[in-house]
Design an enzyme around this catalytic site. Structure first.
Site, short mmCIF file in Angstrom:
data_model
loop_
_atom_site.label_atom_id
_atom_site.label_comp_id
_atom_site.label_asym_id
_atom_site.label_seq_id
_atom_site.Cartn_x
_atom_site.Cartn_y
_atom_site.Cartn_z
N GLY A 164 36.99 32.53 42.21
CA GLY A 164 38.27 33.11 42.60
C GLY A 164 38.07 34.55 43.04
O GLY A 164 36.94 34.98 43.32
N TRP A 223 38.31 37.35 41.31
CA TRP A 223 37.53 38.17 40.39
C TRP A 223 36.06 37.75 40.35
O TRP A 223 35.16 38.58 40.41
CB TRP A 223 38.14 38.13 38.99
CG TRP A 223 37.45 39.03 38.02
CD1 TRP A 223 36.91 38.69 36.82
CD2 TRP A 223 37.20 40.44 38.17
NE1 TRP A 223 36.36 39.78 36.21
CE2 TRP A 223 36.51 40.87 37.01
CE3 TRP A 223 37.48 41.37 39.17
CZ2 TRP A 223 36.10 42.19 36.83
CZ3 TRP A 223 37.08 42.68 38.99
CH2 TRP A 223 36.40 43.08 37.84
N LYS A 252 46.25 45.46 26.92
CA LYS A 252 46.82 46.23 28.03
C LYS A 252 47.64 45.33 28.96
O LYS A 252 48.60 45.79 29.60
CB LYS A 252 45.72 46.97 28.79
CG LYS A 252 44.70 46.09 29.51
CD LYS A 252 45.12 45.65 30.90
CE LYS A 252 44.19 44.57 31.41
NZ LYS A 252 44.61 44.01 32.72
N ASP A 264 42.14 50.99 31.87
CA ASP A 264 42.66 49.70 32.31
C ASP A 264 44.19 49.70 32.28
O ASP A 264 44.85 49.11 33.14
CB ASP A 264 42.11 48.60 31.40
CG ASP A 264 42.02 47.26 32.11
OD1 ASP A 264 42.49 47.15 33.26
OD2 ASP A 264 41.49 46.31 31.51
N ASN A 305 50.07 41.37 36.12
CA ASN A 305 50.96 41.52 34.96
C ASN A 305 52.16 42.39 35.31
O ASN A 305 53.30 42.05 34.98
CB ASN A 305 50.18 42.12 33.79
CG ASN A 305 49.17 41.15 33.21
OD1 ASN A 305 49.52 40.19 32.55
ND2 ASN A 305 47.90 41.38 33.51
#
Length: 333
Positions: free
Chosen positions: A10, A12, A189, A242, A254
């Site tokens: 993908g 990442w 996070k 992050d 997110n």
């Protein structure tokens, strides 16, 4: 030069493969999609995930799992966090006893509240296991924009080995032996970034975002300390770094998901608009459970958990958060 296999083609995984190739390693990228893998090998692009960006010509890819495991003894995992256990159970026969496993996953397993390295060890037993984490948005890193990261491992020697694997002129990697602190920071996070996104979607500005980021960081640090890890890990690249990237960038899944929830008040609509893995949604409830297990108050994280589980609306959750009695501000208390 080292040989490295990256699992997950993908955005990442492909970006990590590029970094490793740019660092001078011989890299094989494994993925399930025959079309994606064929495109990487022939055109050196992955248009499904990275648009027209050209990947290193030295990078090769395969769908053959046996070939991927035979290629090297260093395995970099870039697969969805909640699929890790099932995937490793399927792949367990392929792992060599001498292999080094590097997790790039940020999340907490919902069913067990385990960190990703704990899941790896639980399924595979004792191996050399490390993580690489930090403020690394794939869409920016793949453009070779300067970025920093942390290679964390149980020993300094292994952390330095992982650092050297990934280090390039644009990717500055530091070392840590606080695997737990770095891993908790990276997972939590995502939940805080959801909270910030929700506030933006509700129309609130910088003051609200600053409050959520700062108090969220406090919760991360206190959770790290309660588990015996270094709370200062929360103040470094794995935590604050992050957090800044995930909360401040529209590239963050997110934050983007949170914005839709805040704007519409609907989890269903957010899932329709953001058709990608959003780890904060999956991990929120598990992080709350972890906090309760060690007796740490985490009102920001709890508010997100109540929103994503549809127990409270964004408006009700924020009102509840604002009504909590305040105490003396302290980084870890």
């Amino acid at each position: 030069m080292s040989k490295v296999t990256v699992f997950g083609a993908g955005a990442w995984g492909s970006t990590m493969a590029q970094v490793l190739s740019d660092a001078g390693n011989e890299v094989l990228l494994w993925g399930r999609s025959e079309d994606v893998i064929a495109e990487i090998n022939t055109s050196h692009t992955n248009t499904k995930y990275l648009g027209a960006h050209t990947l290193p010509h030295a990078l090769t890819a395969t769908t053959d799992l046996q070939q991927a495991f035979d290629f090297s003894e260093t395995y970099v995992l870039a697969i969805p966090a909640q699929q890790l256990r099932t995937t490793l159970q399927e792949w367990k026969p392929f792992f060599k006893p001498t292999s080094t496993i590097v997790s790039t996953l940020k999340g907490i397993e919902i069913s067990t509240q385990m960190r990703m390295t704990e899941v790896i060890e639980d399924v595979l037993g004792s191996h050399k296991i490390a993580i690489i984490t930090g403020p690394n948005l794939a869409d920016e890193l793949v453009l070779r924009q300067p970025a920093g990261a942390v290679a964390a491992a149980p020993t300094t020697e292994l952390a330095e080995t992982i650092r050297d694997l990934f280090r390039t002129p644009y990717y500055r990697v530091y070392t840590s032996v606080d695997v737990m602190g770095c891993e908790l920071s990276g997972a939590i996070k995502s939940v805080i970034a959801l909270a910030v996104g929700i506030s933006i979607g509700m129309g609130y500005g910088e003051n609200t975002q600053a409050m959520l980021i700062t108090r969220g960081l406090n919760e991360v640090a206190r959770l790290c300390a309660a588990h015996g890890s270094d709370p200062l890990s929360a103040a470094g690249l794995a935590g604050m770094g992050d957090l800044v990237a995930s909360c401040g960038s529209p590239l963050s899944r997110n934050r983007t998901f949170g914005e839709v929830v805040g704007r519409t008040g609907s989890m269903a609509k957010a899932r329709e608009e953001v058709a990608k893995t959003v780890e904060g949604v999956a991990s929120a409830g598990a992080v709350v459970e972890i906090a309760h297990r060690v007796g740490v108050e985490v009102p920001v994280i709890e508010a997100v958990g109540e929103i994503v589980s549809e127990q409270l609306s964004p408006e009700a959750a924020l009102q509840k958060l604002m009504e909590i009695t305040t105490k003396a501000e302290n980084f870890i208390r």
